[in-house]
Design an enzyme around this catalytic site. Structure first.
Site, PDB file in Angstrom:
ATOM      1  N   SER A  89      32.811  33.862  32.958  1.00 14.22           N
ATOM      2  CA  SER A  89      33.571  35.057  32.609  1.00 14.22           C
ATOM      3  C   SER A  89      34.537  35.401  33.739  1.00 14.22           C
ATOM      4  O   SER A  89      34.542  34.765  34.784  1.00 14.22           O
ATOM      5  CB  SER A  89      32.627  36.228  32.373  1.00 14.22           C
ATOM      6  N   LYS A  90      35.302  36.435  33.505  1.00 13.67           N
ATOM      7  CA  LYS A  90      36.311  36.852  34.487  1.00 13.67           C
ATOM      8  C   LYS A  90      35.717  37.122  35.863  1.00 13.67           C
ATOM      9  O   LYS A  90      36.397  36.955  36.869  1.00 13.67           O
ATOM     10  CB  LYS A  90      37.019  38.114  33.987  1.00 13.67           C
ATOM     11  N   ARG A  91      34.452  37.540  35.877  1.00 14.07           N
ATOM     12  CA  ARG A  91      33.811  37.799  37.165  1.00 14.07           C
ATOM     13  C   ARG A  91      33.850  36.575  38.070  1.00 14.07           C
ATOM     14  O   ARG A  91      33.887  36.674  39.286  1.00 14.07           O
ATOM     15  CB  ARG A  91      32.332  38.148  36.961  1.00 14.07           C
ATOM     16  N   HIS A  92      33.775  35.404  37.457  1.00  9.68           N
ATOM     17  CA  HIS A  92      33.706  34.167  38.234  1.00  9.68           C
ATOM     18  C   HIS A  92      35.068  33.700  38.704  1.00  9.68           C
ATOM     19  O   HIS A  92      35.178  32.774  39.493  1.00  9.68           O
ATOM     20  CB  HIS A  92      33.076  33.053  37.387  1.00  9.68           C
ATOM     21  N   GLY A  93      36.111  34.344  38.231  1.00 14.97           N
ATOM     22  CA  GLY A  93      37.467  33.867  38.488  1.00 14.97           C
ATOM     23  C   GLY A  93      38.147  33.829  37.144  1.00 14.97           C
ATOM     24  O   GLY A  93      37.708  34.495  36.211  1.00 14.97           O
TER      25      GLY A  93
END
Length: 468
Positions: free
Chosen positions: A238-242
RNA sequence: GCCCUCAUCGUCUAGUGGUCUAGGACACCGGCCUUUCACGCCGGCGGCUGGGGUUCGAAUCCCCAUGAGGGCGCCA
């Protein structure tokens, strides 16, 4: 049997790396078997589907090099390829009615106060309409048959599900639109899809769909579920990971070929990791695909990108770089007017970076009239005796006539040795004077590529500033 | 809770009963190269989830446990 494989995204957002990988494997499988790759837009969620995301998905697929043989824009004999248009054509309605008539489905009439609770089930259209007029919402539900549903997954083998674990399936929503599981079955059948290759999140949808195939008396396609892509913490990427969208990687400066290369590598064990999947179609084999969830490794993607940047012909890199600049920056478009110079610049800069953004930072000082020194660079230029050192360098370069890297290196080293300064400091000073940055390609190569005139001008600029 | 899937270095993988004291790549660490930063080269660290079987022999086959992922929507 003609192999026909589809990629069927719903246009509710950007194309995700997981989707891109599925599409890639779909494409590879289709081409390997001399079949067709079909794009179908599943826009039955009228609230969330947009034309913009449909277009961006198509653009991203094309950027990956995944062109389709049939689809909403290119057409095909099994069209339309947008489910919303198929709804208008009455395609799903026909088969829902067929199930209704056969008693395999029923109208579910919901309570007025609690629209989740079924008030009544009936197969009579008349009765359903009566309630409809009174404002009840009504869906068409498929009656889950007794027994077991069995199928073979190409990767996982025999799959067996007890039907009692499934609720009755809504096949037509109260707004008249088909649900996913129903539309997929109807379309895959009508479009003569031979192989359904999709993400593993659909694995438990498959028995539901197979029950529908059987109820409608249709031959079912072959199924294959490929594992999902996770983030470094093993939760769904997800966006959290990049970044997770294809567009993110493109604007980050990943080259299309490298991106597709990495996607293919994820699960596909190959001997030589740097390759063009489109040129390895023959050796592609769905059976050999890894069946465990894979973790997306940003570092490896960048490494692969760097490998591609260094090994492709400079002209090609320039093309990629130019179109990347166009999409991301307003400047830089005039940099390639002197193509001979530009190629030399790219050649020495590409050795040092792993993405186009970093390449831009390296290349830019070569193309501007006068580079703007960074903070670190300014500190070096403020050191004492800078003027005299630069004057010596200026003189040496001016005297040099046979312009090649070797000679440039020779004179610069000679000057450095004759001055009362460490060569390291001397080289840094020159580097900063010429390019405004403390980190650049090799100094001698840089001077050589800049050329005599440009080098002299740049040193002169700095000297002028000092004397002010 | 119920159902399904999966399980080799931190990560991606090779390995399909003996060739495995488990091979490669990325990452990491060290060295070389060196004018910066990289690239490149050399070397190192590091793994068969656990327990039971089957077998002369198991990373490979079976069972159980555990862990991870997915699904159980009028979302797709």
């Amino acid at each position: 049997m003609t192999v026909r494989v589809r990629f069927a995204p719903s246009p509710t957002g950007y194309l995700h790396v997981g989707g891109a990988r599925t599409a890639l494997f779909d494409w590879l499988f289709a081409k390997k078997n001399g079949g067709k790759f079909i794009l179908r837009i599943e826009d039955t969620d009228i609230q969330r589907s947009t034309r913009e995301s449909e277009e961006s998905i198509m653009q991203d697929l094309k950027w990956c090099g995944l062109y389709w043989d049939e689809g909403p824009d290119v057409g095909g004999i099994f069209g339309p390829y947008r489910q919303s248009e198929r709804v208008s054509a009455g395609i799903y309605e026909e088969y829902a009615n067929q199930l209704l008539e056969a008693g395999m489905a029923y109208y579910a009439i919901y309570e007025l106060e609690d629209t989740k609770r079924i008030l009544k089930r009936t197969t009579s259209e008349k009765e359903a309409n009566k309630y409809r007029q009174k404002g009840h919402s009504i869906t068409v539900n498929f009656k889950t048959p007794n027994g077991k549903t069995v199928f073979d997954d190409i990767a996982k083998g025999k799959m067996e599900f007890d039907n009692s674990t499934f609720e009755d399936l809504v096949i037509v929503k109260s707004n008249g639109y088909p649900t996913y599981n129903f539309a997929v079955v109807v379309d895959d059948h009508l479009m003569k899809i031979s192989h359904v290759v999709r993400g593993e999140d659909h694995l438990t949808n498959t028995p539901k769909q197979i029950m529908l195939y059987e109820a409608l008396g249709w031959e079912k396609p072959k199924f294959m579920h490929i594992p999902l892509i996770l983030g470094p913490d093993k939760t769904p990427l997800s966006k959290r990971h990049g970044g997770t969208s294809v567009d993110y990687f493109r604007s980050y400066g990943i080259i299309d070929k490298a991106f597709v290369n990495y996607l293919a590598l994820l699960g596909w064990g190959v001997e030589n990791e740097i390759f063009d999947p489109f040129k390895k179609i023959e050796s592609f084999d769905l059976h050999r695909l890894s069946s465990k969830p894979v973790i997306f490794d940003y570092a490896k993607l960048e490494w692969i990108n760097g490998q591609h940047m260094r090994s492709m012909p400079v002209e090609e890199l320039i093309e990629k770089f130019k179109s990347w600049l166009e999409g991301n920056y307003s400047k830089g478009l005039g940099w390639f007017e002197n193509i001979e110079y530009a190629e030399k610049v790219m050649e020495i800069c590409r050795q040092k970076v792993n993405n186009l953004k970093a390449l831009k930072d390296f290349v830019e000082p070569f193309f501007v009239e006068r580079p703007i020194p960074t903070q670190d660079a300014k500190k070096i230029l403020d050191l004492p005796y800078v003027q005299s050192y630069l004057l010596s360098a200026l003189g040496a370069i001016k005297m040099l006539n046979n312009w090649n890297v070797k000679n440039v290196e020779r004179v610069i080293r000679t000057v450095a040795a004759s001055e009362n300064i460490s060569k390291k400091k001397f080289f840094q000073l020159l580097r900063v004077a010429l390019l405004g940055q403390t980190v650049t390609p090799g100094l001698f190569e840089s001077i050589y590529v800049l050329g005599k005139e440009r080098s002299l001008t740049r040193i002169q600029y700095v000297l002028n500033d000092i004397s002010k």
